[in-house]
Design a protein around this motif. Structure first.
Motif, PDB file in Angstrom:
ATOM      1  N   PRO A  43      41.406  61.731  57.824  1.00 39.58           N
ATOM      2  CA  PRO A  43      40.669  61.022  57.584  1.00 39.58           C
ATOM      3  C   PRO A  43      41.030  59.434  57.691  1.00 39.58           C
ATOM      4  O   PRO A  43      42.079  58.999  57.812  1.00 39.58           O
ATOM      5  CB  PRO A  43      40.484  61.215  56.038  1.00 39.58           C
ATOM      6  CG  PRO A  43      41.910  61.770  55.693  1.00 39.58           C
ATOM      7  CD  PRO A  43      42.156  62.688  57.174  1.00 39.58           C
ATOM      8  N   SER A  44      39.766  58.565  58.184  1.00 45.11           N
ATOM      9  CA  SER A  44      40.230  57.236  58.539  1.00 45.11           C
ATOM     10  C   SER A  44      40.589  56.518  57.258  1.00 45.11           C
ATOM     11  O   SER A  44      40.438  57.117  56.152  1.00 45.11           O
ATOM     12  CB  SER A  44      38.814  56.663  59.076  1.00 45.11           C
ATOM     13  OG  SER A  44      37.918  56.663  58.277  1.00 45.11           O
ATOM     14  N   ALA A  45      40.791  54.967  57.487  1.00 43.81           N
ATOM     15  CA  ALA A  45      41.257  54.434  56.419  1.00 43.81           C
ATOM     16  C   ALA A  45      39.869  54.073  55.716  1.00 43.81           C
ATOM     17  O   ALA A  45      40.203  53.728  54.572  1.00 43.81           O
ATOM     18  CB  ALA A  45      41.713  53.036  57.110  1.00 43.81           C
ATOM     19  N   GLY A  46      38.796  54.586  55.825  1.00 44.78           N
ATOM     20  CA  GLY A  46      37.828  54.539  54.899  1.00 44.78           C
ATOM     21  C   GLY A  46      36.683  53.543  55.302  1.00 44.78           C
ATOM     22  O   GLY A  46      37.084  52.681  55.892  1.00 44.78           O
ATOM     23  N   LEU A  47      35.815  53.504  54.687  1.00 44.88           N
ATOM     24  CA  LEU A  47      34.549  52.293  54.551  1.00 44.88           C
ATOM     25  C   LEU A  47      34.909  51.376  53.519  1.00 44.88           C
ATOM     26  O   LEU A  47      35.170  51.841  52.420  1.00 44.88           O
ATOM     27  CB  LEU A  47      33.342  52.853  54.479  1.00 44.88           C
ATOM     28  CG  LEU A  47      32.966  53.969  55.614  1.00 44.88           C
ATOM     29  CD1 LEU A  47      31.895  54.944  55.114  1.00 44.88           C
ATOM     30  CD2 LEU A  47      32.472  53.152  56.764  1.00 44.88           C
ATOM     31  N   GLU A  48      34.611  50.209  53.769  1.00 42.91           N
ATOM     32  CA  GLU A  48      34.907  48.978  52.846  1.00 42.91           C
ATOM     33  C   GLU A  48      33.261  48.668  52.267  1.00 42.91           C
ATOM     34  O   GLU A  48      32.497  48.581  53.029  1.00 42.91           O
ATOM     35  CB  GLU A  48      35.442  47.745  53.472  1.00 42.91           C
ATOM     36  CG  GLU A  48      35.649  46.723  52.720  1.00 42.91           C
ATOM     37  CD  GLU A  48      35.941  45.399  53.485  1.00 42.91           C
ATOM     38  OE1 GLU A  48      36.365  44.351  52.759  1.00 42.91           O
ATOM     39  OE2 GLU A  48      36.279  45.592  54.795  1.00 42.91           O
TER      40      GLU A  48
ATOM     41  N   SER B  49      33.015  52.617  71.323  1.00 36.72           N
ATOM     42  CA  SER B  49      34.276  53.022  71.926  1.00 36.72           C
ATOM     43  C   SER B  49      35.261  54.063  71.374  1.00 36.72           C
ATOM     44  O   SER B  49      35.797  54.954  71.815  1.00 36.72           O
ATOM     45  CB  SER B  49      35.021  51.799  72.569  1.00 36.72           C
ATOM     46  OG  SER B  49      35.250  50.910  71.698  1.00 36.72           O
ATOM     47  N   LEU B  50      35.251  53.554  70.007  1.00 40.92           N
ATOM     48  CA  LEU B  50      35.969  54.543  69.317  1.00 40.92           C
ATOM     49  C   LEU B  50      35.420  55.874  69.071  1.00 40.92           C
ATOM     50  O   LEU B  50      36.180  56.887  69.053  1.00 40.92           O
ATOM     51  CB  LEU B  50      36.172  53.818  67.499  1.00 40.92           C
ATOM     52  CG  LEU B  50      36.884  54.770  66.438  1.00 40.92           C
ATOM     53  CD1 LEU B  50      38.068  55.114  66.928  1.00 40.92           C
ATOM     54  CD2 LEU B  50      36.601  54.167  65.252  1.00 40.92           C
ATOM     55  N   GLY B  51      33.814  55.897  68.924  1.00 43.84           N
ATOM     56  CA  GLY B  51      33.247  57.287  69.049  1.00 43.84           C
ATOM     57  C   GLY B  51      33.845  57.883  70.283  1.00 43.84           C
ATOM     58  O   GLY B  51      33.816  59.309  70.393  1.00 43.84           O
ATOM     59  N   GLY B  52      33.820  57.311  71.302  1.00 44.08           N
ATOM     60  CA  GLY B  52      34.235  58.097  72.582  1.00 44.08           C
ATOM     61  C   GLY B  52      35.713  58.452  72.623  1.00 44.08           C
ATOM     62  O   GLY B  52      35.816  59.522  73.165  1.00 44.08           O
TER      63      GLY B  52
ATOM     64  N   ARG C 159      30.941  49.049  55.409  1.00 44.36           N
ATOM     65  CA  ARG C 159      31.584  48.359  56.682  1.00 44.36           C
ATOM     66  C   ARG C 159      32.717  49.456  57.171  1.00 44.36           C
ATOM     67  O   ARG C 159      33.627  49.121  56.438  1.00 44.36           O
ATOM     68  CB  ARG C 159      31.588  46.828  56.949  1.00 44.36           C
ATOM     69  CG  ARG C 159      31.907  46.528  58.256  1.00 44.36           C
ATOM     70  CD  ARG C 159      31.739  44.963  58.399  1.00 44.36           C
ATOM     71  NE  ARG C 159      32.732  44.428  57.744  1.00 44.36           N
ATOM     72  CZ  ARG C 159      32.818  43.217  56.967  1.00 44.36           C
ATOM     73  NH1 ARG C 159      31.664  42.310  57.443  1.00 44.36           N
ATOM     74  NH2 ARG C 159      33.568  42.743  56.278  1.00 44.36           N
ATOM     75  N   GLN C 160      32.824  49.816  58.544  1.00 45.53           N
ATOM     76  CA  GLN C 160      34.083  50.498  58.741  1.00 45.53           C
ATOM     77  C   GLN C 160      35.003  49.379  59.596  1.00 45.53           C
ATOM     78  O   GLN C 160      34.594  48.258  59.969  1.00 45.53           O
ATOM     79  CB  GLN C 160      33.484  51.482  59.847  1.00 45.53           C
ATOM     80  CG  GLN C 160      34.776  52.427  60.461  1.00 45.53           C
ATOM     81  CD  GLN C 160      33.887  53.134  61.450  1.00 45.53           C
ATOM     82  OE1 GLN C 160      33.372  52.870  62.321  1.00 45.53           O
ATOM     83  NE2 GLN C 160      34.428  54.616  61.333  1.00 45.53           N
ATOM     84  N   GLN C 161      36.441  49.766  59.412  1.00 45.37           N
ATOM     85  CA  GLN C 161      37.326  48.810  59.775  1.00 45.37           C
ATOM     86  C   GLN C 161      37.092  48.944  61.058  1.00 45.37           C
ATOM     87  O   GLN C 161      37.031  50.155  61.895  1.00 45.37           O
ATOM     88  CB  GLN C 161      38.597  49.111  59.350  1.00 45.37           C
ATOM     89  CG  GLN C 161      38.778  48.961  57.749  1.00 45.37           C
ATOM     90  CD  GLN C 161      40.080  49.288  57.352  1.00 45.37           C
ATOM     91  OE1 GLN C 161      40.986  49.961  58.101  1.00 45.37           O
ATOM     92  NE2 GLN C 161      40.615  48.796  56.131  1.00 45.37           N
TER      93      GLN C 161
ATOM     94  N   SER D  54      24.655  57.221  70.028  1.00 43.82           N
ATOM     95  CA  SER D  54      25.430  58.294  69.837  1.00 43.82           C
ATOM     96  C   SER D  54      26.711  58.222  69.350  1.00 43.82           C
ATOM     97  O   SER D  54      27.398  58.848  68.424  1.00 43.82           O
ATOM     98  CB  SER D  54      25.080  59.260  70.605  1.00 43.82           C
ATOM     99  OG  SER D  54      23.636  59.470  71.110  1.00 43.82           O
ATOM    100  N   ALA D  55      27.395  57.475  70.063  1.00 41.55           N
ATOM    101  CA  ALA D  55      28.949  57.166  70.008  1.00 41.55           C
ATOM    102  C   ALA D  55      29.347  56.415  68.617  1.00 41.55           C
ATOM    103  O   ALA D  55      30.249  56.957  67.919  1.00 41.55           O
ATOM    104  CB  ALA D  55      29.490  56.698  70.982  1.00 41.55           C
ATOM    105  N   THR D  56      28.273  55.670  68.332  1.00 39.66           N
ATOM    106  CA  THR D  56      28.542  54.970  67.245  1.00 39.66           C
ATOM    107  C   THR D  56      28.502  55.855  65.814  1.00 39.66           C
ATOM    108  O   THR D  56      29.269  55.889  65.047  1.00 39.66           O
ATOM    109  CB  THR D  56      27.566  53.741  66.992  1.00 39.66           C
ATOM    110  OG1 THR D  56      27.784  52.743  67.913  1.00 39.66           O
ATOM    111  CG2 THR D  56      27.724  53.070  65.625  1.00 39.66           C
ATOM    112  N   LEU D  57      27.436  56.734  65.715  1.00 39.61           N
ATOM    113  CA  LEU D  57      27.337  57.772  65.088  1.00 39.61           C
ATOM    114  C   LEU D  57      28.454  58.549  64.841  1.00 39.61           C
ATOM    115  O   LEU D  57      28.961  58.959  63.691  1.00 39.61           O
ATOM    116  CB  LEU D  57      25.924  58.627  65.192  1.00 39.61           C
ATOM    117  CG  LEU D  57      25.464  59.666  64.451  1.00 39.61           C
ATOM    118  CD1 LEU D  57      24.145  59.622  64.172  1.00 39.61           C
ATOM    119  CD2 LEU D  57      26.181  60.938  64.675  1.00 39.61           C
ATOM    120  N   VAL D  58      29.144  59.270  65.893  1.00 42.58           N
ATOM    121  CA  VAL D  58      30.387  59.826  66.025  1.00 42.58           C
ATOM    122  C   VAL D  58      31.379  58.920  65.248  1.00 42.58           C
ATOM    123  O   VAL D  58      32.129  59.586  64.408  1.00 42.58           O
ATOM    124  CB  VAL D  58      30.587  60.262  67.409  1.00 42.58           C
ATOM    125  CG1 VAL D  58      32.024  60.770  67.354  1.00 42.58           C
ATOM    126  CG2 VAL D  58      29.759  60.887  68.048  1.00 42.58           C
ATOM    127  N   SER D  59      31.550  57.925  65.602  1.00 42.43           N
ATOM    128  CA  SER D  59      32.501  57.042  64.859  1.00 42.43           C
ATOM    129  C   SER D  59      32.668  56.980  63.528  1.00 42.43           C
ATOM    130  O   SER D  59      33.778  56.865  63.064  1.00 42.43           O
ATOM    131  CB  SER D  59      32.683  55.548  65.593  1.00 42.43           C
ATOM    132  OG  SER D  59      31.993  54.644  65.148  1.00 42.43           O
TER     133      SER D  59
END
Length: 531
Positions: A497-502, A472-475, A464-466, A284-289
């Motif tokens: 917004p995050s640096a985005g997905l690569e 833990s980022l999702g947390g 892929r996310q940076q 779930s936390a990975t999904l949040v991140s």
């Protein structure tokens, strides 16, 4: 440890992830920049507990020492104390490996609320648990309890409709039922039952903390629609006493549970107003991140391989081979999930057996060998698998069972193809035809050759996310969401917004067509090995 230049007047948000092999943390600032990461590796940093890959394996019984997790938190917080950020942390949340259960006794709960700040938690909670070895998600020893639970509500499909999943050996309710029937003395000595995730929130609060709804839906005991414990299922799993041992109904993500304990303020220098949010499951936390949009699918390639899809009400349909779970930030949403036990450890086993333990050789065979295209299909269930329920290694040449492929190195490509073909087939059954892209995470997502094969099998681009510590980022993001709580989670993420997905790779659609042509053969052979 990672540090960046920052203004110490800023507010920070801490995310913890108690996974199978490590306790990790990620600290972010108001703009969601990562300012610190740290990890405790159980096998290396806490070798006295004797775990291998974070677990103790005895055939189908798989556990982890509960006190090892407590000591890991002591060690992590000791390291954080040396950073300049601790006093400016406003909120903490995080994740734990799903399904694992923790059994507090009465004395342990009393000790938890009266900790001496001159001593570690580990020293003071050494007799706090009625079960010393916590059953974890890799355990496959509760088949009897699973069938009994399904029978109690009219079968596997009925249970899936009620809880989001049929009965699975690793799900918490079935683990509780095994202890209830086979170790009644320890069960009767148990005052509270929590999950790995709520162990962390309890240690931070200084009192027993509830599970969140996303975690509740990994127990086979929570109604997936109401987010409440189902009394009939509780009675089947743990008798009339289980309701009291769980203590509270599941809570929604982002609802503050309370302020951090005075013990942690005095011992480690936390701000007394720092708030603790519900901890959720690692998936779930990975999904949040990743802040999923419609059409996104997360494929997490870790100790276990998981596939996560964000589904809205109306589009979500429980099946007996997938999971429908409550969404960690959207009370009206769901997370569709597939979970495979044989992930990175199975790939490493094949690497060690057929590629001389070398990832370079492994990658060479991935690129230059053909398996399925030349009629070679393998199924690799090093541990008892969940989807399908099978164990062992099975190889087929032109649909005929063989002990070994003529060219043994084909096993390298065969295992990865097999893992991703299973994902493709199950995603389609879940209604995954609307998926537009794959977001890859987990340790094996660092390997572009594995991701290219994933892209080819699924026929989708892979991003892929940076940063690799998604849970833990999702947390950390959940900690900020629960602390600020002045907007929806989506609005909060849109502000920063995050640096985005690569983009890592696009599919070779000719190869995708080849894989599609083998779906029927793959499905038929899989049925043979589970009959």
């Amino acid at each position: 440890m990672i540090h960046t230049t920052s203004n110490m007047a800023e507010n920070y948000y801490l995310g913890l992830d108690l996974s199978t092999q490590q306790l990790k943390c990620t600290l972010i600032n108001e703009n969601h920049d990562i300012v610190l990461e740290e990890a405790i590796n159980f096998d290396k940093d806490l070798s006295e507990f004797g775990t291998v890959h974070g677990a103790i394996v005895d055939d189908n019984v798989v556990t982890s020492p509960t006190l090892m997790w407590v000591k890991a938190l002591d060690l992590l917080l000791t390291r954080l104390k040396d950073s300049p950020y601790v006093g400016s942390i406003r909120g903490i949340s995080g994740a734990g490996q799903q399904h694992g259960s923790v059994y507090w006794n009465k004395e342990g709960l009393e000790q938890l609320s009266n900790l001496d700040p001159t001593k570690s938690m580990y020293e003071q909670l050494d007799n706090a648990f009625s079960i010393q070895q916590s059953p974890i998600w890799q355990d496959a020893s509760t088949t009897t309890e699973c069938r009994a639970l399904e029978k109690s509500v009219g079968g596997a499909e009925a249970l899936a409709k009620l809880t989001g999943s049929k009965a699975y050996e690793r799900f918490t309710g079935n683990q509780i039922a095994k202890i209830y029937h086979n170790n009644r003395k320890a069960y009767d000595e148990t005052a509270r039952i929590g999950l790995v995730s709520s162990l962390l929130s309890s240690l931070l609060l200084g009192k027993f903390g509830p599970v969140d709804a996303a975690e509740g839906s990994g127990t086979n005991m929570m109604d997936i629609n109401s987010h409440k414990w189902d009394s009939k299922l509780l009675k089947q799993c743990g008798g009339d006493e289980l309701q009291e041992k769980l203590a509270e109904e599941p809570v929604e993500g982002g609802e503050a549970l309370g302020k951090i304990s005075g013990y942690l303020v005095k011992r480690y220098g936390f701000n007394a107003n720092c708030r603790v949010m519900p901890f959720t499951g690692d998936n779930s936390a990975t999904l949040v991140s990743m802040n999923l949009s419609e059409g996104d699918c997360v494929v997490s390639l870790g100790t276990s391989d998981t596939v996560l899809v964000y589904l809205k009400k109306g589009a979500a349909e429980p099946t007996t081979e997938s999971h429908l779970m409550a969404h960690p930030t959207d009370p009206e949403g769901f997370m569709g999930m597939l979970c495979y036990k044989n992930g990175s450890l199975a790939r490493e086993y094949i690497r060690n057996s057929y590629a001389n333990g070398s990832w370079d050789e492994f990658n060479e065979y991935l690129i230059n060998k053909e398996a399925m295209a030349e009629g070679n299909i393998g199924f690799y269930y090093w541990m008892q698998e969940i989807i399908p329920f099978a164990k062992g290694i099975y190889r087929f040449e032109d649909s005929k069972a063989v002990e070994e492929f003529k060219d043994k190195t084909i096993n390298v490509k065969a295992i990865v193809e097999s893992q991703f073909m299973s994902m493709r087939i199950r995603l389609e059954r879940m209604g995954g035809n609307s998926i537009k892209r794959i977001l890859a995470s987990g340790g094996a997502a660092a390997n572009p050759n594995i991701l290219q094969l994933l892209s080819n099998v699924l026929g989708l681009p892979v991003y892929r996310q940076q940063g690799m510590n998604g849970a833990s980022l999702g947390g950390a993001l959940l900690a900020k969401f629960g602390t600020v709580k002045n907007a929806s989670f989506e609005d909060m993420m849109a502000q920063h917004p995050s640096a985005g997905l690569e983009l890592i790779c696009k599919p070779d659609l000719e190869k995708t067509k080849q894989y599609i042509s083998h779906v029927g053969q793959f499905t038929d052979l899989e049925k043979k090995i589970v009959q």
